[in-house]
Every structure is written in C-alpha cells, then in structure tokens.
Design an enzyme around this catalytic site. Structure first.
Site, mmCIF file in Angstrom:
data_model
loop_
_atom_site.group_PDB
_atom_site.id
_atom_site.type_symbol
_atom_site.label_atom_id
_atom_site.label_comp_id
_atom_site.label_asym_id
_atom_site.label_seq_id
_atom_site.Cartn_x
_atom_site.Cartn_y
_atom_site.Cartn_z
ATOM 1 N N HIS A 97 0.832 -1.209 0.000
ATOM 2 C CA HIS A 97 0.000 0.000 0.000
ATOM 3 C C HIS A 97 0.867 1.261 0.000
ATOM 4 C CE1 HIS A 97 -3.569 2.456 1.478
ATOM 5 N NE2 HIS A 97 -2.553 3.203 1.903
ATOM 6 N N GLU A 98 1.843 1.298 0.892
ATOM 7 C CA GLU A 98 2.677 2.504 0.993
ATOM 8 C C GLU A 98 3.542 2.679 -0.254
ATOM 9 O OE1 GLU A 98 1.921 4.634 3.045
ATOM 10 O OE2 GLU A 98 0.720 3.395 4.396
ATOM 11 N N HIS B 215 1.679 4.511 -2.833
ATOM 12 C CA HIS B 215 1.813 5.975 -2.749
ATOM 13 C C HIS B 215 3.155 6.413 -3.319
ATOM 14 C CE1 HIS B 215 -1.796 6.522 -0.413
ATOM 15 N NE2 HIS B 215 -1.341 5.868 0.645
HETATM 16 ZN ZN ZN Z 1 -2.346 5.186 2.226
#
Ligand code: ZN
Ligand code: NAG
Ligand code: NAG
Length: 305
Positions: free
Chosen positions: A219-220, A223
């Site tokens: 998830h990170e 980003h």
């Molecule tokens: Zn996030």
C-alpha cells in the site's frame, strides 16, 4: 525463491555509529505487542486535502515529457530493477523490539514483487541495514523530528531508489499507525525525505493481527509510485484521479465485500491495495492505477517503463 539480492550488508549495532545521547534513551515507552495498542490501527497517514491534490496535478502537468527524462539507453536495463534499501530500526536485538528477522524481509520483498508485477516494476533488495536507535524506533513518524534525523542519517540512492524503514510508531502522537509514504513529485523538493515508513510487525509473519501479510508495504509503495486512496475526495469530484476505481465515501475496514457507499456505478474497491482493508482482503491494482503509477515514476523517478 525469486528473491534477488546483490549484497546484503549487516551493520551490527555497535559498528553502526548513529549518534544518540544516552540521556535521550526513552524508558517510559516499553515495547508492547500489538494487541495492547491503546488506539485502533490506522492503516495510513497519507491523507491529502483537495489543495494538495490540485498542486500535485499542476506539478505533473509542468514536468517535461517522459521521453526527455529517460536515462541514457545504457542505463535502462539497470533501471528496470528498483534498488531497495531496507532500514530496520530497533530497540535491541530481539524481534519484539523491532529486530525483524532477515527471512521476514525476504518474504516482504517477495510479496511486493508479486503484488507489483502487473505494474511492470521489480524491486531488488540491495541492502539491509540494522540500526539500534530507541528514539527513532519509538518516535519516527509523520512530522516528527526523529523521522528527519533517521532519514538524514540513513537514506541512500536517488529518485529511483526505494528506502523502506521499519519502526514501532509507539510515541503517543503516532500510536497505531501502520505506515506512510512520500509521493514521487515530493522528491525534487526534498530528496532526503523520500521513502516509506512502516510498522515493523506488519511484515509477513509479524505480530500485527490482520495486517501481517506484507500489504502495508504494498500500500505505501503504491503511494511512493504516485497512487492515492480510492476514497480520496469521497463520492464527489475526481477522487483518486483514476477512472476505474469506483468512488468510495470512506476507508473500508476488515473485508466488507459488496459495501457500496456512493451512488455512482460500482461497489467499493475493498480488494484494492490502496484501500484500508485487511491484508487478506487486498488483491490488486486496477489498469487505471497501473497507468497512473507508470506515468508518475517515468516523470518523477526516472524509471524507464
Ligand atoms: Zn495510504
Ligand atoms: C547511560 O545512562 C545510564 C542510566 O542513567 C548510566 O548508568 C550510564 O552510566 C550512562 N552511560 C553513559 C555512557 O553515559
Ligand atoms: C529489548 O527491549 C525490550 C523492550 O524495551 C525489553 O523488554 C527486553 O528486555 C529487551 N531485551 C534485551 C535482550 O535487551
């Protein structure tokens, strides 16, 4: 095992001269296992205002066309593998105190490479850096001075290099956080800040229940590749700037399949890596997210893809 590892360097705590004063050694925050966390877990700290999104769009439109940013042909092959610098920050050399076993880091790299294979990127672990620093372990987090000190001392590589830090987020100001990341367009203005910081026990086999299959890093890193949350902006507006992620009013928790919070077409994208669901619920990116990630890293990370 598909794990590719050029060089793994270990820095024993004594050999790694990170300055921190003896008097600043915290004694009031004992390392606790996850179930006793005083606050509920928060998957991510990357919440953006509409102004920040608009600024990101403007910045993206202002960069030269991707072809002008490509590296020389001789370097393109090297660029196909994103170098990963993995910094393990710990209280001491026990697993509960952040000393993540190398096997968990290798398993994490396999999860990340498998999850991101559809994006067309591969990550090569080039260094694992073990650092004893209780202050960073407890207090490194968004807007915390310990984060700046940690990144200033440890970050390696250029715009195309992924630095991952594992910490405990135990400081009361950041308790319960699972992770956060910088965005690709942040790199030019603050290269030293670039990277992903995650809860050490979220790695595969870690002790954080429901969030220990390695999807916090996926998830990170999403980003870090330039993706937003699918619930960005709620039901209205441009949302996450991707057309094929259905709008979502708020983050999903657990695995609420068939949850449908917006009247626009499509149920909530709870299986998406960029939502807040349990690790076991997450299964992929959409083609629109893949397009966006590729164009972002082409423009801002000089990754030839
Ligand atoms: Zn996030
Ligand atoms: C570090 O602090 C402890 C506890 O206050 C003290 O006993 C010890 O002598 C200090 N060590 C150094 C190197 O200053
Ligand atoms: C490591 O740190 C934890 C948390 O402070 C502590 O409970 C434990 O006793 C320490 N272990 C060693 C071997 O120093």
């Amino acid at each position: 095992m598909r794990f590719s590892c050029a060089t793994i360097l270990f820095f024993a705590s004594a050999a790694f001269a990170i300055p921190f004063s003896n008097s600043s050694l915290p004694t009031s925050f004992p390392v606790q296992n996850q179930p006793t966390h005083p606050k509920p877990l928060v998957r991510c700290a990357n919440e953006l205002s509409l102004d920040q999104i608009q600024a990101a769009i403007a910045q993206y439109k202002s960069v030269p066309t991707p072809s002008e940013l490509f590296r020389p042909a001789s370097l393109i092959q090297e660029a196909a593998g994103i170098p990963v610098y993995f910094h393990v920050i710990a209280m001491n050399q026990t697993e509960d105190a952040g000393w993540v076993p190398l096997e968990q880091i290798q398993a994490q790299m396999e999860v990340l490479n498998s999850d991101d294979a559809p994006v067309g990127v591969q990550y090569n672990l080039v260094k694992v850096n073990y650092v004893i620093n209780p202050d960073w372990f407890i207090s490194a987090g968004p807007s915390m001075p310990q984060q700046d000190q940690m990144k200033a001392a440890l970050r390696e590589g250029g715009a195309d290099s992924l630095n991952i830090y594992t910490v405990s987020f135990q400081d009361p100001a950041i308790t319960g956080l699972l992770g956060y990341s910088t965005f690709p367009w942040d790199y030019a203005g603050n290269p030293q800040d670039d990277g992903v910081v995650v809860l050490f026990s979220s790695l595969p086999g870690g002790s954080t229940e429901n969030y220990n299959l390695g999807r916090t890093v996926t998830h990170e890193v999403g980003h870090w590749l330039g993706l937003f949350h699918p619930f960005q902006g709620g039901c209205d507006g441009d949302g996450d700037l991707v057309d094929d992620t259905p709008a979502e009013a708020s983050p999903a928790e657990g695995c609420p399949v068939s949850r449908d919070t917006c009247s626009s077409p499509g149920v909530d994208p709870v299986h998406n890596f960029m939502d807040y669901s349990y690790d076991s619920c997450m299964s992929g990116f959409t083609p629109g997210q893949i397009d966006r990630a590729q164009s972002q890293i082409r423009s801002f990370r000089q990754i030839a893809i």
